[in-house]
Design a protein around this motif. Structure first.
Motif, short mmCIF file in Angstrom:
data_model
loop_
_atom_site.label_atom_id
_atom_site.label_comp_id
_atom_site.label_asym_id
_atom_site.label_seq_id
_atom_site.Cartn_x
_atom_site.Cartn_y
_atom_site.Cartn_z
N PHE A 275 0.83 -1.21 0.00
CA PHE A 275 0.00 0.00 0.00
C PHE A 275 0.86 1.25 0.00
O PHE A 275 0.59 2.22 -0.73
CB PHE A 275 -0.92 -0.01 1.22
N LEU A 276 1.92 1.26 0.80
CA LEU A 276 2.76 2.45 0.90
C LEU A 276 3.48 2.74 -0.40
O LEU A 276 3.65 3.91 -0.77
CB LEU A 276 3.76 2.28 2.05
N ALA A 277 3.91 1.69 -1.11
CA ALA A 277 4.58 1.90 -2.39
C ALA A 277 3.61 2.53 -3.39
O ALA A 277 3.96 3.49 -4.11
CB ALA A 277 5.11 0.58 -2.93
N ALA A 278 2.38 2.00 -3.45
CA ALA A 278 1.38 2.57 -4.34
C ALA A 278 1.05 4.01 -3.94
O ALA A 278 0.89 4.90 -4.80
CB ALA A 278 0.11 1.71 -4.33
N LEU A 279 0.98 4.25 -2.64
CA LEU A 279 0.70 5.61 -2.16
C LEU A 279 1.80 6.58 -2.57
O LEU A 279 1.53 7.70 -3.00
CB LEU A 279 0.56 5.58 -0.63
N ALA A 280 3.05 6.15 -2.43
CA ALA A 280 4.17 7.04 -2.75
C ALA A 280 4.14 7.43 -4.23
O ALA A 280 4.30 8.61 -4.58
CB ALA A 280 5.49 6.35 -2.41
N PHE A 281 3.91 6.44 -5.13
CA PHE A 281 3.85 6.75 -6.56
C PHE A 281 2.69 7.69 -6.87
O PHE A 281 2.84 8.65 -7.64
CB PHE A 281 3.72 5.46 -7.37
N GLY A 282 1.52 7.41 -6.29
CA GLY A 282 0.37 8.26 -6.55
C GLY A 282 0.56 9.67 -6.05
O GLY A 282 0.21 10.65 -6.72
N ILE A 376 0.20 4.49 10.47
CA ILE A 376 0.06 5.95 10.38
C ILE A 376 1.42 6.62 10.37
O ILE A 376 1.69 7.55 9.59
CB ILE A 376 -0.80 6.47 11.54
N GLY A 377 2.32 6.15 11.24
CA GLY A 377 3.66 6.74 11.29
C GLY A 377 4.43 6.57 10.01
O GLY A 377 5.06 7.52 9.51
N VAL A 378 4.37 5.37 9.43
CA VAL A 378 5.11 5.12 8.19
C VAL A 378 4.48 5.88 7.03
O VAL A 378 5.19 6.36 6.14
CB VAL A 378 5.16 3.60 7.90
N ILE A 379 3.14 6.00 7.02
CA ILE A 379 2.49 6.79 5.97
C ILE A 379 2.95 8.24 6.04
O ILE A 379 3.24 8.88 5.01
CB ILE A 379 0.96 6.69 6.10
N ALA A 380 3.01 8.80 7.25
CA ALA A 380 3.48 10.17 7.41
C ALA A 380 4.91 10.32 6.90
O ALA A 380 5.26 11.30 6.23
CB ALA A 380 3.38 10.59 8.87
N PHE A 382 6.49 8.27 4.68
CA PHE A 382 6.49 8.10 3.24
C PHE A 382 5.95 9.36 2.56
O PHE A 382 6.47 9.78 1.52
CB PHE A 382 5.62 6.89 2.86
N GLY A 383 4.88 9.90 3.14
CA GLY A 383 4.30 11.11 2.56
C GLY A 383 5.28 12.27 2.53
O GLY A 383 5.33 13.03 1.56
N PHE A 384 6.09 12.39 3.58
CA PHE A 384 7.07 13.47 3.64
C PHE A 384 8.10 13.32 2.54
O PHE A 384 8.37 14.26 1.77
CB PHE A 384 7.76 13.46 5.01
N PHE A 385 8.67 12.11 2.41
CA PHE A 385 9.71 11.92 1.40
C PHE A 385 9.14 11.93 -0.02
O PHE A 385 9.80 12.38 -0.95
CB PHE A 385 10.47 10.61 1.67
N ALA A 386 7.90 11.42 -0.17
CA ALA A 386 7.28 11.45 -1.49
C ALA A 386 6.96 12.88 -1.93
O ALA A 386 6.90 13.18 -3.12
CB ALA A 386 6.00 10.62 -1.49
N SER A 387 6.78 13.78 -0.98
CA SER A 387 6.45 15.18 -1.29
C SER A 387 7.70 16.02 -1.54
O SER A 387 7.60 17.12 -2.09
CB SER A 387 5.65 15.79 -0.15
N LEU A 388 8.84 15.53 -1.11
CA LEU A 388 10.05 16.33 -1.22
C LEU A 388 10.42 16.61 -2.67
O LEU A 388 10.81 17.74 -3.01
CB LEU A 388 11.22 15.63 -0.51
#
Length: 406
Positions: A275-282, A376-380, A382-388
């Motif tokens: 899920f996190l990998a798909a989230l990061a790409f999206g 939740i912690g890992v999503i946050a 992943f979200g931070f690095f995916a947004s960078l």
């Protein structure tokens, strides 16, 4: 403080400006979050169901056996059940069971089959073990019965006999002599799997003691503890009480179940990583598209004096707003799924087709706080690095070039 208020206001405005794209990403995050949590609930439920089934089959969490029993499961390798050992067991202040086990040959008028004989205390077994859930035709024998036996439905069919008929049991006693007895089938039990119906037959322990010359002895003693996963201290206490015997908890007796438990720990992590990998790409794709569409806007903000760091923070806040909204919606959906499945899922119908631990009882979803918090912690993170990456693209824009871009 004013700077952050401005950044938050701009991020919120841009979130609503791109409603279609951001709502699509929010829905994707929510669905992924709900599916990941719901899948984790079911995996944890199956995990604990497998352990509970293993413990139910054993009758407890700690098993005391003769040191040579595992290599040679024969009546001559037994544990004394004299007054001293009974007192030791009572001093542990835990429920316990004693059984006699032996491999036997059963003969009816037409067929011969092998099985494992269990000499049991019927009342105690029905109170503490899986036998209480078995449907039975006929009845369980009382403790004083001498020639009564309970046989599985599949084994009865293999022997081409039926309830009330007689069969002949042959085995080897504790002195390695031949033992033979005629028995009446007083009960036919129905287990979730045919393998379980063929594997064991049951007699009162006192009758088996006389048959196998094992008075005052047992093949195994099983002790119950309240916590299935924290048995170390109790195992040490039992080992101290029986220094010459082999004492193991359910992990040692059922290593396959323990290996499956450890495997499911990895399954939860893999499930989350997908899920996190798909989230990061999206998230990266959506934010990069948003940055490219707002090139002139970012150039104008820099031209009027907004620092690149503030633009970076604005893009990050936008992504976190989407993630936060998606997590909340996904969490609510997951909670509703949990409540919907809280009464359990009957997976026993799958048991006849596969001998899988945990498939013989209702599957109840289990929520573990560590799974929710870690996700939740890992999503946050992943979200931070995916947004960078898209945020740094916005910062790297040259104001003059950006303003002249159409």
């Amino acid at each position: 403080m004013q700077r952050w208020a401005l950044i938050f206001a701009l991020a919120t405005r841009n979130f609503w400006r791109q409603r279609r794209r951001n709502t699509s990403l929010l829905i994707a995050v929510a669905i992924g979050m709900a599916a990941t949590l719901a899948g984790g609930f079911l995996i944890r439920g199956w995990q604990m169901s497998s352990i509970a089934e293993a413990v139910d089959n054993l009758g407890g969490t700690i098993v005391v056996q003769h040191a040579d029993w595992s290599a040679k499961p024969e009546p001559r390798f037994s544990v004394a059940l004299d007054a001293t050992n009974r007192q030791r067991l009572n001093d542990l202040d835990r429920p316990w069971l004693a059984r006699i086990r032996a491999n036997v040959s059963l003969s009816s008028e037409r067929e011969t089959r092998g099985a494992e004989l269990h000499g049991i205390d019927v009342a105690a077994e029905l109170e503490q073990t899986v036998l209480a859930r078995y449907r039975i035709d006929g009845a369980w024998p009382d403790a004083e019965s001498t020639n009564a036996v309970v046989v599985g439905a599949a084994l009865v069919a293999d022997l081409e006999t039926r309830l009330g008929k007689r069969i002949v049991l042959m085995t080897q006693d504790a002195q390695e002599r031949r033992a033979e007895i005629g028995l009446t089938i007083v009960g036919v039990f129905h287990a979730p799997t045919e393998a379980a119906e063929r594997a064991r037959i049951f007699m009162p322990r006192q009758a088996v003691e006389r048959l196998l010359n094992m008075t005052g002895r047992a093949s195994e003693i099983v002790i119950s503890t309240p916590d299935l996963l924290r048995t170390e201290a109790a195992t040490e206490a039992v080992a101290a009480a029986f220094p010459t015997a082999r004492v193991r908890d359910w992990r040692g007796v059922q290593p396959t179940i323990w290996a499956m438990y450890q495997l499911t720990e990895g399954m939860v992590v893999i499930w989350q990583m997908i899920f996190l990998a798909a989230l990061a790409f999206g998230l990266v794709n959506t934010l990069v598209a948003a940055v490219l569409e707002r090139t002139r806007e970012f150039g104008l903000l820099q031209a009027v004096g907004m620092r690149p760091r503030a633009i970076l923070q604005q893009v990050l806040v936008e992504s976190w707003l989407i993630l936060l909204a998606g997590l909340i919606v996904g969490g609510v959906i997951a909670a509703l799924i949990y409540l919907w499945l809280a009464d359990g899922i009957d997976v026993a119908a799958l048991a006849p087709g596969m001998d899988v631990p945990g498939m013989t009882r209702p599957l109840y979803p289990i929520v573990q706080a560590v799974d929710v918090v870690s996700l939740i912690g890992v999503i946050a993170l992943f979200g931070f690095f995916a947004s960078l990456y898209p945020a740094r693209r916005a910062v790297a824009l040259d104001p003059i070039t950006a303003l002249n871009r159409h």
